[in-house]
Design an enzyme around this catalytic site. Structure first.
Site, PDB file in Angstrom:
ATOM      1  N   SER A 125      18.766  34.391-115.433  1.00 29.40           N
ATOM      2  CA  SER A 125      18.842  34.758-114.014  1.00 29.40           C
ATOM      3  C   SER A 125      17.627  35.534-113.531  1.00 29.40           C
ATOM      4  O   SER A 125      17.058  36.358-114.261  1.00 29.40           O
ATOM      5  CB  SER A 125      20.085  35.628-113.827  1.00 29.40           C
ATOM      6  OG  SER A 125      20.053  36.291-112.591  1.00 29.40           O
ATOM      7  N   GLU A 127      17.857  37.937-111.753  1.00 24.16           N
ATOM      8  CA  GLU A 127      18.255  39.352-111.797  1.00 24.16           C
ATOM      9  C   GLU A 127      17.561  40.084-112.947  1.00 24.16           C
ATOM     10  O   GLU A 127      17.436  41.309-112.918  1.00 24.16           O
ATOM     11  CB  GLU A 127      19.767  39.476-111.942  1.00 24.16           C
ATOM     12  CG  GLU A 127      20.545  39.232-110.668  1.00 24.16           C
ATOM     13  CD  GLU A 127      20.251  40.275-109.588  1.00 24.16           C
ATOM     14  OE1 GLU A 127      20.504  41.467-109.824  1.00 24.16           O
ATOM     15  OE2 GLU A 127      19.757  39.898-108.521  1.00 24.16           O
ATOM     16  N   TYR A 148      25.047  43.366-115.506  1.00 22.14           N
ATOM     17  CA  TYR A 148      24.933  41.898-115.524  1.00 22.14           C
ATOM     18  C   TYR A 148      23.521  41.486-115.963  1.00 22.14           C
ATOM     19  O   TYR A 148      23.352  40.634-116.842  1.00 22.14           O
ATOM     20  CB  TYR A 148      25.248  41.341-114.127  1.00 22.14           C
ATOM     21  CG  TYR A 148      24.859  39.890-113.953  1.00 22.14           C
ATOM     22  CD1 TYR A 148      25.669  38.875-114.454  1.00 22.14           C
ATOM     23  CD2 TYR A 148      23.671  39.534-113.311  1.00 22.14           C
ATOM     24  CE1 TYR A 148      25.303  37.541-114.311  1.00 22.14           C
ATOM     25  CE2 TYR A 148      23.301  38.202-113.169  1.00 22.14           C
ATOM     26  CZ  TYR A 148      24.119  37.214-113.660  1.00 22.14           C
ATOM     27  OH  TYR A 148      23.761  35.905-113.523  1.00 22.14           O
TER      28      TYR A 148
HETATM   29  P1  GDR Z   1      22.999  38.443-106.285  1.00 20.89           P
HETATM   30  O1  GDR Z   1      23.922  37.694-105.211  1.00 20.89           O
HETATM   31  O2  GDR Z   1      23.452  39.820-106.563  1.00 20.89           O
HETATM   32  O3  GDR Z   1      21.586  38.264-105.816  1.00 20.89           O
HETATM   33  O4  GDR Z   1      23.257  37.591-107.615  1.00 20.89           O
HETATM   34  P2  GDR Z   1      24.883  38.251-104.074  1.00 20.89           P
HETATM   35  O5  GDR Z   1      25.063  37.118-103.126  1.00 20.89           O
HETATM   36  O6  GDR Z   1      26.101  38.897-104.635  1.00 20.89           O
HETATM   37  O7  GDR Z   1      24.020  39.433-103.374  1.00 20.89           O
HETATM   38  C1  GDR Z   1      22.775  39.172-102.741  1.00 20.89           C
HETATM   39  C2  GDR Z   1      22.347  40.397-101.976  1.00 20.89           C
HETATM   40  O8  GDR Z   1      23.209  40.592-100.848  1.00 20.89           O
HETATM   41  C3  GDR Z   1      23.553  41.977-100.734  1.00 20.89           C
HETATM   42  N1  GDR Z   1      24.821  42.096-100.013  1.00 20.89           N
HETATM   43  C4  GDR Z   1      26.016  41.649-100.424  1.00 20.89           C
HETATM   44  N2  GDR Z   1      26.366  40.983-101.556  1.00 20.89           N
HETATM   45  C5  GDR Z   1      27.678  40.637-101.693  1.00 20.89           C
HETATM   46  N3  GDR Z   1      28.052  39.954-102.778  1.00 20.89           N
HETATM   47  N4  GDR Z   1      28.633  40.978-100.769  1.00 20.89           N
HETATM   48  C6  GDR Z   1      28.312  41.648 -99.624  1.00 20.89           C
HETATM   49  O9  GDR Z   1      29.175  41.927 -98.793  1.00 20.89           O
HETATM   50  C7  GDR Z   1      26.940  41.999 -99.440  1.00 20.89           C
HETATM   51  N5  GDR Z   1      26.270  42.657 -98.450  1.00 20.89           N
HETATM   52  C8  GDR Z   1      24.988  42.695 -98.806  1.00 20.89           C
HETATM   53  C9  GDR Z   1      23.602  42.460-102.171  1.00 20.89           C
HETATM   54  O10 GDR Z   1      23.522  43.868-102.223  1.00 20.89           O
HETATM   55  C10 GDR Z   1      22.394  41.730-102.749  1.00 20.89           C
HETATM   56  O11 GDR Z   1      21.222  42.450-102.493  1.00 20.89           O
HETATM   57  C11 GDR Z   1      23.472  36.187-107.587  1.00 20.89           C
HETATM   58  C12 GDR Z   1      24.571  35.876-108.609  1.00 20.89           C
HETATM   59  O12 GDR Z   1      24.966  34.524-108.438  1.00 20.89           O
HETATM   60  C13 GDR Z   1      24.072  36.073-110.028  1.00 20.89           C
HETATM   61  O13 GDR Z   1      25.066  35.614-110.932  1.00 20.89           O
HETATM   62  C14 GDR Z   1      22.795  35.253-110.212  1.00 20.89           C
HETATM   63  O14 GDR Z   1      22.298  35.428-111.512  1.00 20.89           O
HETATM   64  C15 GDR Z   1      21.767  35.662-109.181  1.00 20.89           C
HETATM   65  O15 GDR Z   1      22.299  35.486-107.878  1.00 20.89           O
HETATM   66  C16 GDR Z   1      20.498  34.830-109.300  1.00 20.89           C
END
Ligand code: GDR
Length: 331
Positions: A125, A127, A148
């Site tokens: 990833s 990440e 993670y």
């Molecule tokens: P990520 O994906 O952490 O990049 O990991 P996610 O969509 O959860 O978050 C992306 C960004 O958005 C911000 N954010 C929020 N995130 C979520 N989930 N919910 C919210 O309400 C929200 N508001 C803002 C987060 O803080 C973050 O910065 C994903 C996953 O699929 C991993 O498994 C994978 O490895 C990586 O992408 C590549």
């Protein structure tokens, strides 16, 4: 007939890989975790396919992995299974390390002992780069910012170690964020397309989000699956970044989705501090030139095409929901 095993087949990327491998004539074995609830909706449309078989197994359980690999002796093994939610991993760090990190070692060990010529790919990833600034490529230093990401780094190095120690074809695809209408509902893109379409139809009035300032590199999961197939079938074993090379903030994504629906997101999006992470990854933008040049990969989807497909699909779901609610009122 060539065969493959996919862990995480009921997840977003596993389901696209399943379609791709079936279309290429593979017998596909999908590892499904034992559960009392049904969670195969992403592959239900393939249920009757003669070349798809679901088998019970778990990345936390070596004996199940060992018997699947020993019985099938697949040509390819795609490890897409994981506890994959970054925020959730802060709450269950040990479990995350067990499934997402040690799980990779369990599969590698099962392959080494039962079917050493099986080619193995694990879904690493972006990440793992965490706090290392963009652009990130295969040479960028890892600086993981969540349990993670730490677990993914462990799986990444375990894969390289098995390649070097045992001469196994074991490789990493380092995928940046990948989305689609099948994206899990708690990841930000899908949360936004579900929320905005429901707001458009009057099914909800507000959407609570966390940090809108972070930036991500989003691809379509079908393009990511294509890249994974190219990586595992390449002439030599190597690790590759998969990314669109475009970076957008979460706020830009939100703004685009709402404006495509003629809505002003500022009226509906509210901040919930509980959605913040103890350490955030600020900016990810992948440089996938190695994959593009060496293996000829090119994404089919643009950022706008991805968003349009997600909106269209969630609008259908919201429309059905509204129809049911309106009918209930009439009864
Ligand atoms: P990520 O994906 O952490 O990049 O990991 P996610 O969509 O959860 O978050 C992306 C960004 O958005 C911000 N954010 C929020 N995130 C979520 N989930 N919910 C919210 O309400 C929200 N508001 C803002 C987060 O803080 C973050 O910065 C994903 C996953 O699929 C991993 O498994 C994978 O490895 C990586 O992408 C590549």
């Amino acid at each position: 007939m060539k065969s493959c095993v996919i862990s995480g087949i009921s997840g977003q990327t596993g389901s696209y890989l399943c379609e791709l491998l079936l279309s290429k004539g593979y017998k596909v074995y999908g590892i499904k975790r034992r559960s009392s609830s049904i969670n195969t909706e992403r592959i239900d449309h393939l249920f009757d396919h003669p070349n798809l078989e679901l088998v019970y197994g778990d990345l936390a359980d070596y004996s199940s992995l060992s018997s699947i690999i020993g019985d099938v002796k697949p040509d390819l093994f795609f490890n897409c299974g994981a506890m994959s939610h970054v925020k959730v991993s802060f709450g269950i760090p040990e479990y995350t390390m067990d499934v997402t990190g040690t799980g990779v070692i369990r599969v590698l060990e099962a392959i080494r002992k039962n079917s050493p010529s099986t080619r193995f790919l694990t879904a690493s990833s972006s990440e793992m780069y965490g706090a290392s600034p963009p652009p990130q490529n295969e040479d960028t230093k890892f600086h993981p910012c969540s349990p993670y990401a730490v677990a993914k780094v462990a799986g990444y190095y375990a894969t390289i170690n098995y390649r070097e120690a045992y001469n196994m074809f074991a490789v990493n695809s380092v995928a940046f964020n990948h989305e689609s209408p099948r994206r899990g509902e708690t990841f930000v893109t899908r949360k936004v397309t579900i929320g905005a379409t429901r707001i458009k139809l009057g099914l909800q009035n507000e959407l609570y989000l966390g940090n809108l300032k972070s930036k991500r590199d989003w691809s379509h999961a079908a393009d990511t699956a294509e890249a994974m197939y190219k990586i595992i079938t390449a002439d030599s074993a190597d690790d590759y970044v998969i990314s669109s090379g475009e970076m957008h903030s979460i706020e830009e994504f939100v703004e685009k989705v709402f404006s495509k629906l003629d809505l002003d997101y500022k009226k509906y999006v509210k901040f919930d501090p509980r959605l913040l992470r103890p350490t955030e990854v600020d900016a990810l933008c992948g440089d996938s030139s190695k994959l593009r040049n060496a293996l000829g990969w090119k994404p089919k989807y643009t950022f706008d095409m991805l968003i349009d497909e997600m909106i269209e699909s969630d609008m259908k779901l919201a429309t059905n929901e509204k129809l049911i609610k309106d009918n209930e009122k009439k009864i």
